[in-house]
Design a protein around this motif. Sequence first.
Motif, PDB file in Angstrom:
ATOM      1  N   GLU A  37       0.823  -1.207   0.000  1.00 54.88           N
ATOM      2  CA  GLU A  37       0.000   0.000   0.000  1.00 54.88           C
ATOM      3  C   GLU A  37       0.862   1.264   0.000  1.00 54.88           C
ATOM      4  O   GLU A  37       0.539   2.246  -0.687  1.00 54.88           O
ATOM      5  N   SER A  38       1.948   1.259   0.751  1.00 56.30           N
ATOM      6  CA  SER A  38       2.820   2.441   0.782  1.00 56.30           C
ATOM      7  C   SER A  38       3.497   2.655  -0.563  1.00 56.30           C
ATOM      8  O   SER A  38       3.765   3.794  -0.966  1.00 56.30           O
ATOM      9  N   MET A  39       3.765   1.563  -1.260  1.00 57.28           N
ATOM     10  CA  MET A  39       4.350   1.677  -2.595  1.00 57.28           C
ATOM     11  C   MET A  39       3.432   2.492  -3.502  1.00 57.28           C
ATOM     12  O   MET A  39       3.884   3.383  -4.236  1.00 57.28           O
ATOM     13  N   ARG A  40       2.143   2.199  -3.424  1.00 55.72           N
ATOM     14  CA  ARG A  40       1.182   2.868  -4.309  1.00 55.72           C
ATOM     15  C   ARG A  40       0.819   4.271  -3.840  1.00 55.72           C
ATOM     16  O   ARG A  40       0.769   5.208  -4.649  1.00 55.72           O
ATOM     17  N   HIS A  41       0.572   4.416  -2.553  1.00 58.56           N
ATOM     18  CA  HIS A  41      -0.022   5.656  -2.063  1.00 58.56           C
ATOM     19  C   HIS A  41       0.974   6.656  -1.470  1.00 58.56           C
ATOM     20  O   HIS A  41       0.739   7.862  -1.521  1.00 58.56           O
ATOM     21  N   LYS A  42       2.082   6.153  -0.930  1.00 60.54           N
ATOM     22  CA  LYS A  42       3.070   7.068  -0.351  1.00 60.54           C
ATOM     23  C   LYS A  42       4.171   7.415  -1.346  1.00 60.54           C
ATOM     24  O   LYS A  42       4.574   8.579  -1.463  1.00 60.54           O
ATOM     25  N   TYR A  43       4.649   6.384  -2.059  1.00 60.61           N
ATOM     26  CA  TYR A  43       5.767   6.618  -2.990  1.00 60.61           C
ATOM     27  C   TYR A  43       5.295   6.734  -4.435  1.00 60.61           C
ATOM     28  O   TYR A  43       6.115   6.947  -5.332  1.00 60.61           O
ATOM     29  N   HIS A  44       3.997   6.570  -4.654  1.00 62.66           N
ATOM     30  CA  HIS A  44       3.370   6.791  -5.966  1.00 62.66           C
ATOM     31  C   HIS A  44       4.047   5.984  -7.082  1.00 62.66           C
ATOM     32  O   HIS A  44       4.334   6.485  -8.165  1.00 62.66           O
ATOM     33  N   LEU A  45       4.294   4.713  -6.781  1.00 60.26           N
ATOM     34  CA  LEU A  45       4.847   3.785  -7.762  1.00 60.26           C
ATOM     35  C   LEU A  45       3.764   2.816  -8.188  1.00 60.26           C
ATOM     36  O   LEU A  45       2.992   2.327  -7.360  1.00 60.26           O
ATOM     37  N   ASN A  46       3.698   2.531  -9.469  1.00 57.74           N
ATOM     38  CA  ASN A  46       2.715   1.583  -9.977  1.00 57.74           C
ATOM     39  C   ASN A  46       3.249   0.165  -9.851  1.00 57.74           C
ATOM     40  O   ASN A  46       4.289  -0.161 -10.454  1.00 57.74           O
ATOM     41  N   PRO A  47       2.595  -0.694  -9.096  1.00 57.89           N
ATOM     42  CA  PRO A  47       3.075  -2.074  -8.947  1.00 57.89           C
ATOM     43  C   PRO A  47       3.103  -2.790 -10.291  1.00 57.89           C
ATOM     44  O   PRO A  47       2.189  -2.660 -11.108  1.00 57.89           O
ATOM     45  N   SER A  48       4.158  -3.530 -10.519  1.00 54.86           N
ATOM     46  CA  SER A  48       4.300  -4.318 -11.739  1.00 54.86           C
ATOM     47  C   SER A  48       3.669  -5.696 -11.516  1.00 54.86           C
ATOM     48  O   SER A  48       3.325  -6.060 -10.385  1.00 54.86           O
ATOM     49  N   PRO A  49       3.525  -6.490 -12.579  1.00 59.23           N
ATOM     50  CA  PRO A  49       3.032  -7.859 -12.389  1.00 59.23           C
ATOM     51  C   PRO A  49       3.872  -8.656 -11.392  1.00 59.23           C
ATOM     52  O   PRO A  49       3.336  -9.508 -10.682  1.00 59.23           O
ATOM     53  N   ASP A  50       5.167  -8.365 -11.324  1.00 64.61           N
ATOM     54  CA  ASP A  50       6.016  -9.065 -10.348  1.00 64.61           C
ATOM     55  C   ASP A  50       5.639  -8.703  -8.915  1.00 64.61           C
ATOM     56  O   ASP A  50       5.676  -9.549  -8.018  1.00 64.61           O
ATOM     57  N   HIS A  51       5.301  -7.449  -8.675  1.00 56.94           N
ATOM     58  CA  HIS A  51       4.879  -7.044  -7.331  1.00 56.94           C
ATOM     59  C   HIS A  51       3.571  -7.725  -6.949  1.00 56.94           C
ATOM     60  O   HIS A  51       3.412  -8.195  -5.817  1.00 56.94           O
ATOM     61  N   TYR A  52       2.652  -7.780  -7.901  1.00 56.28           N
ATOM     62  CA  TYR A  52       1.396  -8.470  -7.641  1.00 56.28           C
ATOM     63  C   TYR A  52       1.653  -9.964  -7.390  1.00 56.28           C
ATOM     64  O   TYR A  52       1.012 -10.580  -6.530  1.00 56.28           O
ATOM     65  N   ALA A  53       2.582 -10.544  -8.141  1.00 60.05           N
ATOM     66  CA  ALA A  53       2.901 -11.957  -7.954  1.00 60.05           C
ATOM     67  C   ALA A  53       3.436 -12.216  -6.549  1.00 60.05           C
ATOM     68  O   ALA A  53       3.114 -13.235  -5.927  1.00 60.05           O
ATOM     69  N   CYS A  54       4.247 -11.297  -6.046  1.00 59.28           N
ATOM     70  CA  CYS A  54       4.757 -11.429  -4.671  1.00 59.28           C
ATOM     71  C   CYS A  54       3.603 -11.415  -3.670  1.00 59.28           C
ATOM     72  O   CYS A  54       3.580 -12.210  -2.722  1.00 59.28           O
ATOM     73  N   MET A  55       2.651 -10.517  -3.885  1.00 58.05           N
ATOM     74  CA  MET A  55       1.516 -10.419  -2.966  1.00 58.05           C
ATOM     75  C   MET A  55       0.616 -11.643  -3.059  1.00 58.05           C
ATOM     76  O   MET A  55       0.100 -12.140  -2.042  1.00 58.05           O
ATOM     77  N   VAL A  56       0.441 -12.153  -4.267  1.00 58.76           N
ATOM     78  CA  VAL A  56      -0.368 -13.363  -4.433  1.00 58.76           C
ATOM     79  C   VAL A  56       0.296 -14.535  -3.718  1.00 58.76           C
ATOM     80  O   VAL A  56      -0.370 -15.327  -3.032  1.00 58.76           O
ATOM     81  N   SER A  57       1.601 -14.638  -3.858  1.00 60.50           N
ATOM     82  CA  SER A  57       2.339 -15.703  -3.164  1.00 60.50           C
ATOM     83  C   SER A  57       2.194 -15.563  -1.654  1.00 60.50           C
ATOM     84  O   SER A  57       1.971 -16.546  -0.940  1.00 60.50           O
ATOM     85  N   LEU A  58       2.309 -14.329  -1.161  1.00 64.64           N
ATOM     86  CA  LEU A  58       2.181 -14.067   0.276  1.00 64.64           C
ATOM     87  C   LEU A  58       0.793 -14.456   0.784  1.00 64.64           C
ATOM     88  O   LEU A  58       0.656 -15.167   1.792  1.00 64.64           O
ATOM     89  N   LEU A  59      -0.235 -14.005   0.100  1.00 61.17           N
ATOM     90  CA  LEU A  59      -1.609 -14.295   0.529  1.00 61.17           C
ATOM     91  C   LEU A  59      -1.919 -15.782   0.400  1.00 61.17           C
ATOM     92  O   LEU A  59      -2.584 -16.370   1.274  1.00 61.17           O
ATOM     93  N   SER A  60      -1.421 -16.396  -0.675  1.00 67.63           N
ATOM     94  CA  SER A  60      -1.692 -17.815  -0.898  1.00 67.63           C
ATOM     95  C   SER A  60      -1.056 -18.685   0.177  1.00 67.63           C
ATOM     96  O   SER A  60      -1.669 -19.631   0.684  1.00 67.63           O
ATOM     97  N   ARG A  61       0.174 -18.358   0.544  1.00 68.85           N
ATOM     98  CA  ARG A  61       0.869 -19.148   1.551  1.00 68.85           C
ATOM     99  C   ARG A  61       0.196 -19.060   2.909  1.00 68.85           C
ATOM    100  O   ARG A  61       0.316 -19.967   3.733  1.00 68.85           O
ATOM    101  N   SER A  62      -0.507 -17.967   3.138  1.00 66.74           N
ATOM    102  CA  SER A  62      -1.185 -17.789   4.424  1.00 66.74           C
ATOM    103  C   SER A  62      -2.638 -18.264   4.369  1.00 66.74           C
ATOM    104  O   SER A  62      -3.402 -18.051   5.307  1.00 66.74           O
ATOM    105  N   GLY A  63      -3.020 -18.890   3.239  1.00 67.14           N
ATOM    106  CA  GLY A  63      -4.356 -19.448   3.119  1.00 67.14           C
ATOM    107  C   GLY A  63      -5.433 -18.478   2.687  1.00 67.14           C
ATOM    108  O   GLY A  63      -6.610 -18.838   2.626  1.00 67.14           O
ATOM    109  N   ARG A  64      -5.070 -17.245   2.360  1.00 66.67           N
ATOM    110  CA  ARG A  64      -6.060 -16.232   1.978  1.00 66.67           C
ATOM    111  C   ARG A  64      -6.226 -16.247   0.449  1.00 66.67           C
ATOM    112  O   ARG A  64      -5.877 -15.309  -0.267  1.00 66.67           O
TER     113      ARG A  64
END
Length: 296
Positions: free
Chosen positions: A177-204
């Motif tokens: 969230e800070s990447m998008r809203h504080k530093y105004h960087l657009n997440p790349s597909p790789d950033h989304y992939a990291c988040m998907v991996s994080l959420l998936s590993r935690s069962g979400r």
Amino acid sequence: MASARFLFDQCSAKDIVAWSALISGYAQNGQPNEAVKIFQEMSTKNIKPDEFIMVSLMSACSQVGCLQVAKWVDSYLSQSSIDVRQAHVLAALINMNAMCGNMERATRLFEEMPKRDLISYCSMVQGLSINGQGDQAVSLFSKMLTEGLAPDEVAFTVILTVCSRSGLVEEGWHFFESMRHKYHLNPSPDHYACMVSLLSRSGRLKAAYDLLKSMHEEPHAGAWGALLAACKLNCNAELGELVAYRLFELEPQNPGNYVLLSDIYAATGRWLDVSAVRTKMEEQGIKKIPGISYLV
């Protein structure tokens, strides 16, 4: 690299530039062991490396991840006339030690730096993470932010990977969230992939799926694949079907996706669907990867 090596071997008089180009080429193209071998061959000919060769060599060692080789390179460098205090040399030395597990040496070099930059911080963060110190890695990244260093896209990939590897869901969301809203960087597909991996590993899984669907551009197959693997782990056939059929569109000839879906069906007792997946593979001429069972 095969052509470069052929041309190199044809040279009757190889200067330091030729040696440097070959070592750098191997290091940058995912052949670190070859880079180390070329350096050893160069050493037998009594050719003294310059700082650029040593930086390429340390990059190769970072990829190999061998502590013994890293210690040998570190010792070789300390006995040479190369000034280790140069920023690019010191950064490579810290990264090599961190990636090879010598965190004590990496930390000492890092703390002795007169001015720490984004690269040296990220090297330390990665090193802490791969050595099982995810919480310390996050703390160091946060310290970097308090010192006023602005992270770039690569730095966010590093910290999101750390959070995924360590299962730090809340911290990962915070940085995303800070990447998008504080530093105004657009997440790349790789950033989304990291988040998907994080959420998936935690069962979400649902949150991971919703995140992929919210992307403005098409997620790459790696992100969908991470979610499919998580569906298998959690025996979620309903979501697994949705994800698998999206992967069939993106990678129609990848047998791994079919096998994962078949395994999900098998785990939930849906044997007719297991048979249907196998039939679909046969009809499309897709062969199962040797050594991988339908039941994992």
